[in-house]
Design an enzyme around this catalytic site. Structure first.
Site, PDB file in Angstrom:
ATOM      1  N   LEU A 102      25.880 -39.869 -14.309  1.00  0.00           N
ATOM      2  CA  LEU A 102      25.952 -41.064 -13.403  1.00  0.00           C
ATOM      3  C   LEU A 102      25.374 -40.644 -11.899  1.00  0.00           C
ATOM      4  CD1 LEU A 102      29.850 -42.005 -14.421  1.00  0.00           C
ATOM      5  CD2 LEU A 102      27.694 -42.736 -15.278  1.00  0.00           C
ATOM      6  N   ASP A 103      24.891 -41.770 -11.499  1.00  0.00           N
ATOM      7  CA  ASP A 103      24.561 -41.758 -10.123  1.00  0.00           C
ATOM      8  C   ASP A 103      25.576 -41.234  -9.070  1.00  0.00           C
ATOM      9  OD1 ASP A 103      21.752 -42.568 -10.894  1.00  0.00           O
ATOM     10  OD2 ASP A 103      22.410 -44.525 -10.363  1.00  0.00           O
ATOM     11  N   LYS A 104      25.042 -40.531  -7.973  1.00  0.00           N
ATOM     12  CA  LYS A 104      25.994 -40.098  -7.147  1.00  0.00           C
ATOM     13  C   LYS A 104      27.113 -41.286  -6.821  1.00  0.00           C
ATOM     14  CE  LYS A 104      26.408 -38.732  -2.106  1.00  0.00           C
ATOM     15  NZ  LYS A 104      25.895 -38.394  -0.826  1.00  0.00           N
TER      16      LYS A 104
END
Length: 342
Positions: A149-151
């Site tokens: 998942l993106d940051k």
């Protein structure tokens, strides 16, 4: 050329410019001398940081031209650890056994160590938490990341603890669930109301001009990757109200899993995720049309309003389908509740 007899002790290196270096840019020449471990961009960063001197004088200009006989000194940076270290970072654990662990990742937590984020990541936290229960991925005691998942995207993630689980889960994610029970659903708060309650975005993705972001590109491009996102509109806000900006709460389900896929696809059809710093900047001023306190909350949101709500997969050992859900985090839930009051 490199003068091996003049290399200083520790992390200082010295290079003597030969006749072939006369008139050559400092960054270009030094990148060649330092070898393949140092890209030109990294060399330029060292120069700008004041880590490079020519004839004992600090140089911060990358375009500085060299002369034959110049002595170039470089204060070499400390090497990063080859393997990430465990760190005591709190985790919201939804499930754990000897094969895998499922967590609810908070926004702001980077998944894997990398440039600029060698510590404080999910991997660091898992190494500390799992300890000896990690039997090894590729012969090394480390967690097996099978999806990311993106940051600044929150939500459900599964991580393998063994080679066996890593192989099975990696195959499931690579297949995108076509042959198994993999299911992924995200909730996104977006600008504008889609004209249809359901739809499919089928648009190939490739690198954008800055090589960090992604963009919809022609399918004939060499780096074009097939990407499909299915969406359903869950709620609509501000519809028909002239004094309010329209928004919607959408569920997105992935048929493919490309980098930034949901964010790019939604922006492509004119519904960027609220708060998205990369793909939603053109819509930033829409928040000015929101009433207080909703306006202040949207403008203060430090990340894209995207949450991985659901993850289902087949357990690599029991072969039972496991299903995990995570409710909207507080920052998104509060904003959604205020939108409902419109």
């Amino acid at each position: 050329m490199n003068d091996p007899d003049s290399e200083a002790d520790g992390l200082m290196k010295e290079f003597r410019a030969g006749a072939d270096a006369a008139g050559v840019r400092l960054d270009q020449w030094l990148a060649a001398e330092l070898g393949p471990d140092f890209s030109r961009n990294r060399v330029q960063a060292l120069i700008r940081q004041g880590a490079v001197a020519v004839n004992s004088g600090a140089v911060t200009e990358t375009k500085r031209k060299l002369a034959e006989g110049d002595l170039v000194t470089v204060a070499m940076p400390e090497p990063e650890p080859a393997e990430p270290l465990g760190e005591n970072i709190p985790l919201d654990i939804l499930y754990e056994d000897d094969q895998l662990i499922v967590i609810n990742k908070p926004a702001g937590l980077v998944v894997h160590p990398g440039a600029g984020n060698w510590t404080g990541t999910l991997v660091n936290a898992l190494i500390h938490h799992c300890g000896d229960s990690l039997s090894g991925i590729g012969g090394v005691k480390r967690p097996g990341i099978v999806h990311r998942l993106d940051k600044d995207t929150s939500g459900v993630m599964v991580v393998a603890k063994t080679d066996r689980a890593h192989k099975a889960l990696s195959e499931a994610f690579a297949d995108h669930g076509r042959e198994g029970d993999l299911e992924r659903a995200y909730v996104a708060l977006v600008w504008n109301i889609p004209p249809r309650m359901t739809g499919t975005i089928d648009a190939p993705l490739g690198r954008a001009a800055d090589r960090v972001r992604r963009a919809v590109v022609p399918e004939t491009r060499d780096d074009a990757r097939h990407a499909i996102t299915h969406y359903t509109v869950l709620e609509r806000y501000g519809q028909g109200q002239k004094q309010a900006a329209e928004a919607a709460l959408m569920e997105c389900r992935l048929e493919t899993g490309r980098t930034h896929q949901i964010r790019v696809h939604l922006a492509h059809i004119g519904h960027p995720v609220i708060g998205d710093p990369d793909y939603g900047t053109a819509f930033r001023t829409k928040s000015n049309r929101l009433p207080e306190p909703l306006r202040a909350k949207v403008q203060a949101l430090p990340r894209q309003a995207l949450h991985a709500r659901l993850l289902a997969f087949r357990h690599p050992d029991t072969h039972m389908t496991m299903r995990f859900e995570a409710p909207l985090p507080a920052d998104m839930a509060e904003i959604v509740e205020d939108f409902r009051r419109l």
